[in-house]
Write an enzyme that holds these catalytic residues in place. Structure first.
Site, short mmCIF file in Angstrom:
data_model
loop_
_atom_site.label_atom_id
_atom_site.label_comp_id
_atom_site.label_asym_id
_atom_site.label_seq_id
_atom_site.Cartn_x
_atom_site.Cartn_y
_atom_site.Cartn_z
N LYS A 120 0.71 -1.27 0.04
CA LYS A 120 0.08 -0.02 0.03
C LYS A 120 0.74 1.30 0.05
O LYS A 120 1.82 1.29 0.83
CB LYS A 120 -0.68 -0.16 1.27
CG LYS A 120 -2.04 0.96 1.35
CD LYS A 120 -2.76 0.71 2.50
CE LYS A 120 -3.99 1.62 2.93
NZ LYS A 120 -4.57 1.46 3.93
N SER A 199 -9.49 0.95 3.55
CA SER A 199 -8.72 2.03 2.60
C SER A 199 -7.78 1.07 1.84
O SER A 199 -7.10 1.68 1.12
CB SER A 199 -8.27 3.06 3.45
OG SER A 199 -7.03 2.55 4.34
N SER A 223 -9.70 -1.59 7.66
CA SER A 223 -8.97 -1.05 6.17
C SER A 223 -8.33 -2.55 5.68
O SER A 223 -7.78 -2.27 4.53
CB SER A 223 -8.20 -0.04 6.34
OG SER A 223 -8.72 1.28 6.40
#
Length: 803
Positions: A120, A199, A223
């Site tokens: 990420k 997320s 997330s």
């Protein structure tokens, strides 16, 4: 291959070539030139299986890394257009070559050595920017690796690239999950109509589509678990502190953690083993950060100096004779019941354990911590960091708001308003909320794990199947396990397993038993053939033999024979009337105009944003455009000679796209249905005949909701089994709103001078609603004004072909 993809691959290959030259020249133990690589099903192979192949000399890390690069090329900006990968590490192939060299010497750094990882874009990797998806951070290159990246490198993992996310971990503005102003919208890898959740949206999509062996996400509250559940993968949120937290763009030091998001439980165990463990710099990162009067260990339990062997939990007998609590309704055939039965069959002692939610949970600490922790992160990026504080980030983004703030930055603004002076009333309230919140969150789960009998360890549980209260706030571990798909929508379902602090080995063991007994996860191309059927992967996707693909960049470029010269005006804003004037005045030719539209289709339809708006092209359209240019030239020549020229057709030379429900000779009319694939009408529909009589050029057909939206009540708008899911160009997270979604998307993207859809619904849901959603003009004529002859019908009393 698209030029940008060629460039990325060439850059990585050059880096590898330089590294290999250096290795060969200096190291007599360097590996021999690799044999032809095996064909590997990257969607089904595990990291441990790949390790066995590398150990046996049947595969190299360089070969494996190239396979993943090819897969990214096929799926990220092409095919389904996942938009998951936002950066590639230019040194990836060189790193892989180095680990191959070590292996040739008999050196193996870890069970994960040579495996590629994607992570990420909150996680610092030296030499790559860390943007958090934020426009102001597009040139933010950290001075050092994040703590977890140091561990990955020490274990020989190849850093392949970075992944998209909900901007700033979904703690920025009002953006949808998976959207960031810098990197755009991530697409759900299993169902493009569904939000990818976040997320860690890009991590979820990358793992679901098998773009790397190992994938890292982060979580503050949901997330990792939520996007893993939404995209049918294994997601593990570790105990906060187990994975080093420094060098990760933060929300909340008390809740933030990185964790595995992968295809299998074994890969989760492998990745956790590789990136976790005690780190003195991490201990210093947390020390005293909470403020006066707060004991560090009350917030983050001390990290074990010696890690358990997580891989040892990969045992189908792991749960035999062990107690596991569960909660929820055991409905026959439900994911919970299937998982429960698997554990019972494996010898577990299953005991119902209701959720314990201690009363008095105080308010959230996230906004206050975000101000403190984001400032802290920026201050430790190094002297070259472009942003030094949250206040500066907000100011820079506001100065470029058109690019930086599509959905605003209200959450960061609210965080900035928090007074983080240690003696302020807000700080005192924060510390109270932090300590009490942690105590209560820990207490609820600890009591469940102890079966609410703290003095009797004999009835403790190794894990909880189902739910717990406030797991993310506690900072305790959780793993989600794929449990197949909904029978009507093929959307993912899952179960969750929870533990107390540092119980990762136990929950991995429970999850592994469930996974191995059920094996319900399937590849995305099996679950959703229309999304992957035409992607060029090795091995080929399921159902690839069907073909019938939407037009691709490569097909269009073969048709064009080269990139057309840029026009002096925008096809997205020019009107049909304006184009007609330009054609009549000779300022543009019909051929050049048609080529420009075709090029835009090539760039956007199954490439780039991959809107999948266009279903098919008229492969003779350039010949027809040449004929139109002859008529236009004669008109201009006659005019120059003073002759009264014959007025050309009102649409002469204008390229037009129509819904795939209008019969056009030489083109199939499918309505998006596999049953109608290849069905070519004997003649044009009346609408098409009139368009041709007016001089229009039939450019192609657009995708529709299957059979104009009356095929299935559970089918999303803009979806068909043959053409896939149309995406709304202005916001790919939103539904295209109706059966004429392809025509509306094509108009919004500037893919034709005119598009023609169809309306049947009494509530304007087929043509007017998509036009409204796409921000274009839609006109529904009176039923009967436009002929329905040769149009795939829905209801003759209501069908209205329209523009």
């Amino acid at each position: 291959m698209h030029r940008s993809r060629r460039a990325a691959t060439a850059l990585l290959s050059l880096a590898m070539a330089v590294a290999l030259t250096a290795v060969t020249a200096s190291d007599p133990a360097a590996a021999k030139p690799p044999h032809k690589p095996p064909v590997i099903d990257l969607e089904r192979v595990t990291g441990l299986q790949l390790q066995s192949m590398m150990d046996a000399g049947r595969l190299t890390s360089v070969q494996l890394t190239k396979m993943y690069l090819d897969r990214i090329n096929a799926l990220n900006k092409s095919g389904p257009g996942l938009n998951a990968v936002t950066q590639l590490n230019k040194n990836a192939l060189a790193e892989a070559a180095y680990y191959d060299r070590l292996r040739a010497r008999g050196i193996k750094l870890s069970p994960a050595m040579g495996l590629p990882v994607l992570m990420k874009d909150l996680i610092d990797v030296k030499g790559m920017y860390t943007s958090a998806g934020n426009f102001s951070l597009r040139n933010s290159y950290p001075a050092q690796d994040a703590g977890l990246v140091k561990k990955l490198r020490a274990n020989g993992v190849v850093i392949l690239g970075k992944l998209g996310l909900s901007e700033y971990a979904n703690f920025f503005g009002s953006q949808p999950s998976g959207f960031a102003n810098l990197t755009g919208q991530v697409v759900n890898a299993v169902d493009a109509d569904q939000n990818p959740s976040g997320s860690s949206s890009g991590s979820g999509a990358a793992a679901a589509a098998s773009l790397a062996t190992l994938v890292v996400g982060t979580e503050t509250s949901g997330s990792i678990i939520s996007p893993s559940s939404a995209q049918g993968i294994v997601g593990l949120r570790p105990t906060v502190g187990l994975v080093p937290g420094y060098g990760i763009a933060p929300i909340s030091a008390s809740q933030d953690t990185a964790g595995p998001m992968v295809g299998t439980v074994s890969d989760a165990a492998l990745l956790l083993q590789t990136m976790s463990g005690y780190d003195p710099q991490n201990e210093a990162y947390y020390a005293g950060i909470w403020g006066p009067g707060v004991n560090d260990t009350d917030i983050i339990p001390p990290v074990p100096h010696v890690l358990p062997d997580y891989l040892s939990a990969l045992d189908v007998d792991f749960v035999r004779g062990k107690r596991i609590g569960y909660n929820g309704t055991l409905t026959e055939g439900s994911p919970l019941k299937i998982a429960y039965d698997a554990l019972v069959q494996a010898g577990a002692i299953m005991v119902e354990r209701p959720v314990i939610s201690p009363p008095g949970m105080p308010g959230s600490v996230l906004s206050w911590e975000a101000h403190r922790d984001i400032d802290h992160y920026y201050q430790h990026l190094g002297p070259q960091a472009p942003i030094k504080s949250l206040a500066e980030e907000i100011a820079v983004n506001q100065s470029e708001e058109h690019q930086a703030l599509k959905f605003g930055n209200g959450t960061h603004q609210a965080a900035l308003a928090q007074d983080i002076n240690p003696d302020s009333p807000a700080a005192i309230q924060y510390r109270n909320n932090l300590v009490v919140g942690k105590q209560l969150a820990h207490q609820g789960i600890d009591r469940m794990m102890a079966n609410d009998t703290p003095d009797d360890s004999g009835d403790d549980f190794i894990a909880i199947l189902g739910s717990v209260s406030n797991g993310a706030r506690a900072g305790y571990p959780q793993i989600t396990v794929p449990m197949g798909y909904n029978s009507t929508t093929r959307r993912t379902v899952n179960v969750n397993v929870h533990g107390a602090a540092y119980d990762e080995r136990d929950i991995l063991g429970v999850a592994y038993v469930i996974e191995q007994a059920t094996k319900l996860r399937q590849t995305p191309g099996t679950v959703n053939p229309s999304m992957y059927r035409c992607a060029r992967t090795v091995p080929a996707q399921p159902f690839a033999k069907r073909g019938a693909c939407n037009p691709t960049y490569d097909q269009v470029m073969r048709m064009l024979g080269g990139r057309p010269a840029p026009l002096a005006f925008s096809l997205e804003t020019e009107t049909a009337a304006g184009l007609r004037t330009k054609l009549l005045d000779g300022k543009i030719s019909a051929v050049d105009l048609t080529r420009a539209y075709l090029y835009r289709i090539g760039l956007t339809n199954a490439e780039g944003p991959a809107t999948q708006a266009v279903r098919d092209l008229n492969w003779d359209v350039l010949k027809e455009a040449k004929e139109a240019d002859k008529v236009l030239k004669k008109y201009r020549d006659d005019k120059k000679r003073g002759k009264k020229p014959k007025a050309p057709g009102p649409l002469l030379g204008l390229p037009v796209l129509l819904d795939d429900s209008f019969d056009t000779r030489s083109m199939s009319t499918t309505g998006g249905s596999i049953a109608l694939e290849g069905l070519k009408p004997a003649k044009d529909s009346t609408v098409v005949a009139k368009l041709k009589a007016a001089g229009a050029l039939i450019l192609g057909k657009t995708n529709v909701s299957e059979l104009n939206g009356v095929f299935s009540s559970t089918m999303p708008k803009g979806y068909s089994s043959l053409g896939g899911q149309v995406l709304l160009p202005s916001d790919t997270d939103k539904t295209p709103a109706g059966s004429s979604g392809g025509s509306a998307a094509a108009t919004a993207s500037g893919l034709a001078a005119l598009t023609i859809g169809m309306e049947t619904s009494t509530d304007t849901a087929q043509l007017l609603a998509p036009a409204d959603a796409a921000g274009v003009v839609g006109l529904k004529p009176t039923v009967g004004l436009v002929s329905r002859t040769g149009v795939l019908p829905v209801a003759k009393s209501q069908d209205s072909p329209a523009r």
